[in-house]
Design a protein around this motif. Structure first.
Motif, short mmCIF file in Angstrom:
data_model
loop_
_atom_site.label_atom_id
_atom_site.label_comp_id
_atom_site.label_asym_id
_atom_site.label_seq_id
_atom_site.Cartn_x
_atom_site.Cartn_y
_atom_site.Cartn_z
N PRO A 190 53.98 78.82 -51.43
CA PRO A 190 53.12 77.86 -50.74
C PRO A 190 53.19 76.79 -52.03
N VAL A 191 52.53 75.19 -51.35
CA VAL A 191 53.13 74.50 -52.94
C VAL A 191 51.33 74.02 -52.96
N PRO A 225 48.08 73.52 -44.68
CA PRO A 225 46.70 73.28 -45.24
C PRO A 225 45.57 74.42 -45.54
N HIS A 226 45.67 74.97 -46.78
CA HIS A 226 43.95 75.45 -47.27
C HIS A 226 43.94 74.59 -48.39
N ARG A 227 42.64 75.64 -49.37
CA ARG A 227 42.17 75.52 -50.46
C ARG A 227 42.02 76.25 -50.78
N VAL A 233 46.64 84.46 -50.26
CA VAL A 233 47.47 82.96 -50.31
C VAL A 233 48.73 83.50 -50.04
N THR A 234 49.57 82.54 -48.76
CA THR A 234 50.16 83.25 -48.97
C THR A 234 51.69 81.91 -48.42
N GLY A 235 52.78 82.26 -48.00
CA GLY A 235 53.51 80.94 -47.73
C GLY A 235 53.44 80.19 -46.65
N SER A 236 52.58 81.27 -45.67
CA SER A 236 52.36 80.28 -44.52
C SER A 236 51.70 79.25 -44.19
N GLY A 237 50.81 79.07 -45.70
CA GLY A 237 49.56 78.27 -45.71
C GLY A 237 50.15 77.37 -46.83
N VAL A 267 55.73 75.52 -56.00
CA VAL A 267 55.75 75.04 -57.15
C VAL A 267 54.04 74.40 -57.29
N VAL A 268 53.49 73.34 -58.28
CA VAL A 268 52.42 73.15 -58.72
C VAL A 268 52.41 72.23 -59.00
#
Length: 916
Positions: free
Chosen positions: A136-137, A166-168, A186-190, A211-212
């Motif tokens: 994710p980003v 979006p996730h937190r 945490v996965t790329g789907s979020g 990316v952050v």
């Protein structure tokens, strides 16, 4: 030539001699009928970047305005282009821009996250395999991104936010959906992952972010920024940092890939480390923004207010309304003497000198009488002006000053004390600055012109608000035309067009003068403060220099586009720094008015010359001085008695076990325990296996109600906030007039009130919020001599009743929300939305609940590692067995560790000055 004849006849063309010679010499043209090849000029780096930006779909869509969303400005588009090119190359980017709440970090994160919309969901949901899937980003920001902000980013009527899922990030390393749902890996789907500094930046469980994006432009001296960048580098992410224009950061160095694999050993899956070319930098300073002929603020300047970009033209110009105040006639002498008390060797001054320097600044920027300030200061846990003066007067030159200071003290200390006493007494009798500010506020109402008033601290803000409300200069309305805030309160870029600063800016806040949330600057101060204002502006706008900013932009563009950068194309315009002054005498009984824009543009701009008499750098007190800032704060360089608590996250995970961490909690502290639908405070010494705790990590250790309190205040209408502020001022005045709460209770009883001493004592509590009977509100107003409170008694009582009912509903909803943390009851989470609102529910739901597995024996540990989640091996390395397990909760001892025993030479009391 035959072709020309066939087209229109050669006789119809009157060819010049130069044209005939060209045609005769060009055999290729005559034979094949083709023109000579034309070679275009070399493409500059900026033009190439802007050409490449046309191939980014979201950038093209955001170029046009959307519902509740302004179109991208040229400067914003260029910045987002730099971000896109950096991500493509795998290079870190540091963006320095004027401070304020900007939409750029969110836009950048959404733009990058949208790159994986074409990737199959099955691939994004994968967490194991030979090749790591796209992560994710992550957007690291201290503010809560509201759902409405995401909904405004739709492109061409196509919803973008729902597609990003979006996730937190939670404190246990898991992610929870923004719109409700169980925690998950945490996965790329979020595709978009929001990270708050309150999480403590735990190791990500799942796929690390690719990316952050770090948003720190709205924070003054963000202590969490270095931790965020380190956390991003440890996850091998490309780091995009948005920071304030003057923030100096060390170059980010990505760790070795082998180290990254070791650091991510606790994660379920790792990602391939990004190969970077180092961290580039893009400086969006005001000269560059002026070159683009567009201000960075999100709301354009109205044409009716200024012509030809008025705010940009006078961005570095301040107008000083110099108030002739006899009470501060001696402030220049005090500053000069304090400046001579600086130690040439750079050693920190004794605590009395620090208190004197701080008192000098507070008196110079005080917007009301000292009594108004001193009534508010205890509310925020700060010192009163009277107490600061007493500390200065009670200091003993023989005992409170080192030997090497006594010669200095004998020469200047007595004059400093006399000068401060005279200034304090004058401010106690009255303050001409308060009258000038009231005149300017009333002038703004007459013109219908918004005015942003800035005070030096929250205490000064509340004191000025109450005084202006009491004398009728500040109106009670839902959409206020005149607003009052503290200098530490940062708002959206472009939110204000006219800003009034009370007093000269302190050294700590000089960089705020270039912030994008400030408008045209007007300063109300003494005539002698003009050099301080000019020097503050000059330093703020000259760092970084125009030359450094231009070279930095050229180097970054060349690295990202492989094209030559044109220095003239990337240069900024010159912005002159000047202070215009309006000298006034209060004895003339004149009405002060806000300066006109046209007058400022044509005013004479001279540069005052004087020695630097700013003594705010003396305000740092040495360690061990009297009255430490917090009695509960653990001392640096010491170990405290702790209780190791082994806990496991309550988040239900089907595929993998919930994460287990060790927390070192101070034995004398308390934590929040969840039991059924209740949140209770539990002493650390009473923790046993099986209990469920929340908020035990250092960033989350505030109580749940304290975390949501700022959002509850935002939910109140502006009228309600002003009426409650008016009530607090009247209650404080009534207590002072009466002498004590007991005597006030007696006076109210004599006026017919049926109220007890215990009830009156609780009226000033943030949970009790005043009396229920409007008649008692009016009686308090009569005792205080506040006619406004007497007239608004009914509305004040109604607002307090509504606030009490709302707080009760919130408390009940937070209790019900405990079921969500304890058992994952999604229904309880959905029911809380009605009472709390979506934003508060999201904030409360993101807290991590921990179920205690085991409790260790008391031990000693450094104060720097308290309440931080650690692995068992990390906790074993930092704790040392206690020699006396039955030692009291306050037991402390030195730790023989160089890293822990680093001395703290000073405590920055400027922070304490902003606490009041």
């Amino acid at each position: 030539m035959e072709r020309l004849g066939m087209i229109g006849g050669a006789e119809d063309f009157d060819l010049s001699r130069r044209q005939r010679a060209f045609l005769a010499e060009d055999d290729e043209f005559a034979d094949a009928g083709r023109t000579r090849a034309w070679t275009p000029p070399a493409e500059t780096a900026l033009r190439r970047a802007r050409r490449l930006a046309r191939f980014v779909p979201l950038l093209e869509a955001w170029t046009d305005a959307g519902p509740d969303r302004a179109a991208l400005l040229t400067a914003e588009r260029d910045l987002l282009t730099m971000v896109e090119l950096s991500v493509r190359r795998g290079s870190d980017l540091l963006v320095r821009l004027p401070g304020g709440l900007h939409r750029l970090p969110l836009l950048a994160a959404v733009m990058i996250a949208a790159d994986t919309l074409s990737v199959a969901e099955a691939e994004l949901n994968r967490v194991v395999g030979a090749k790591a899937p796209p992560g994710p980003v992550a957007l690291v920001t201290p503010r809560l991104i509201r759902r409405s902000e995401l909904d405004q980013l739709d492109a061409a009527s196509v919803p973008v936010a729902p597609a990003l899922h979006p996730h937190r990030l939670r404190g246990d390393g898991l992610a929870s959906p923004v719109r409700g749902g169980r925690p998950r890996l945490v996965t790329g789907s979020g595709r978009l992952l929001f990270v708050s500094p309150t999480t403590g930046f735990p190791p990500v469980l799942g796929v690390p972010p690719r990316v952050v994006v770090i948003d720190s432009a709205a924070d003054v001296e963000p202590a969490w920024l270095s931790d965020a960048r380190k956390w991003a580098a440890e996850h091998a992410s490309v780091v995009i940092t948005f920071t304030e224009l003057h923030e100096e950061l060390k170059t980010l160095r990505v760790a070795d890939p082998k180290d990254e694999q070791d650091s991510n050993a606790t994660s379920v899956a790792t990602t391939t480390p990004q190969q970077t070319d180092g961290e580039n930098c893009w400086i969006a300073d005001w000269p560059w923004l002026r070159r683009n002929e567009e201000p960075l603020p999100m709301t354009p300047t109205p044409a009716s207010d200024v012509e030809h970009g008025g705010v940009m033209e006078i961005r570095a110009t301040a107008h000083l309304i110099a108030v002739d105040d006899p009470g501060l006639a001696g402030i220049a002498d005090v500053r000069e003497r304090l400046a001579r008390l600086r130690d040439p060797g750079g050693r920190p001054p004794p605590w009395p000198v620090c208190r004197a320097a701080r008192l000098t600044r507070l008196l110079a920027e005080l917007p009301t009488r000292t009594g108004d300030y001193d009534r508010i200061a205890p509310r925020y846990g700060g010192r009163t002006l009277r107490r600061l003066l007493d500390d200065v007067m009670d200091a003993d030159p023989r005992n409170d000053f080192p030997d090497w200071w006594r010669v200095r003290v004998a020469a200047d200390w007595g004059a400093v004390r006399a000068g401060l006493t005279a200034m304090h007494d004058a401010r106690t009798e009255g303050n001409p600055l308060a009258d000038v500010v009231a005149d300017l506020a009333e002038d703004a109402y007459r013109r219908g012109q918004p005015l942003d008033i800035i005070c030096g601290s929250r205490t000064a803000r509340d004191a000025l608000t109450g005084r202006l409300l009491s004398n009728g200069a500040l109106r009670i309305e839902d959409t206020p035309l005149v607003t009052i805030r503290s200098v530490s309160s940062i708002e959206s870029a472009g939110a204000h067009q006219n800003t009034l600063l009370v007093g000269p800016p302190a050294a700590r806040w000089r960089n705020r003068l270039t912030a994008a949330d400030l408008g045209q600057l007007t300063v109300v101060a003494a005539p002698g403060d003009r050099p301080l204002v000019h020097r503050a502006l000059l330093r703020a706008y000259s760092e970084p220099s125009r030359e450094i900013a231009r070279r930095t932009r050229c180097a970054t563009l060349t690295a990202l586009t492989d094209a030559r950068a044109d220095e003239d194309e990337l240069d900024g315009n010159n912005i002159p720094v000047a202070v215009t002054m309006q000298a006034t005498e209060r004895g003339q009984k004149m009405q002060f008015k806000l300066p006109a824009m046209s007058a400022l543009l044509t005013a004479a701009m001279s540069e005052p010359s004087s020695v630097d008499l700013d003594v705010t750098d003396l305000e740092g007190e040495p360690s061990g001085s009297q009255d430490p800032l917090g009695v509960d704060a653990p001392p640096h360089g010491r170990a405290v008695l702790v209780v190791p608590v082994v806990a496991q996250s309550t988040a239900p995970l089907d595929e993998h076990g919930a994460p287990t961490m060790v927390f070192l909690l101070p034995k004398g502290g308390r934590v929040q325990r969840l039991r059924d639908d209740e949140v209770r405070l539990l002493p650390v010494a009473d923790i046993t296996a099986g209990v469920t705790l929340i908020g035990i990590s250092e960033p989350e250790r505030r109580t749940l109600f304290d975390r949501v309190r700022p959002y509850l205040v935002e939910q109140r209408p502006q009228v309600a906030r002003l009426l409650l502020q008016l009530w607090r001022i009247a209650l404080d005045d009534a207590c002072i007039v009466s002498g004590s709460v007991t005597e006030l209770t007696g006076r109210l009883a004599d006026m017919g009130a049926d109220v007890s001493y215990a009830a009156v004592r609780q009226w000033n509590s943030s949970t009790r919020i005043g009396p229920e009977d409007p008649a008692n509100v009016a009686r308090v107003g009569r005792v205080a001599g506040n006619a406004v409170v007497v007239g608004e008694a009914g509305r004040i009582a109604a607002v307090m009743r509504a606030a009490r009912a709302h707080h009760a509903a919130v408390g009940n909803a937070l209790g019900k929300l405990a079921a969500w943390h304890a058992s994952g009851d999604t229904t309880a989470l959905e029911r809380s939305v009605d009472a709390l609102g979506a934003d508060i529910t999201d904030l409360a739901a993101d807290l991590t609940a921990w179920r205690v597995i085991a409790v260790g024996d008391p031990a000693f540990a450094p104060a720097s590692v308290l309440r931080r989640p650690m692995t068992p091996s990390e906790a074993t390395r930092v704790v040392q067995p206690a020699s006396d397990a039955s030692a009291g909760s306050g037991a402390q001892r030195d730790v023989d560790n160089d890293e822990i025993n680093t001395p703290v030479d000073q405590l920055d009391l400027l922070d304490a000055a902003e606490t009041p």
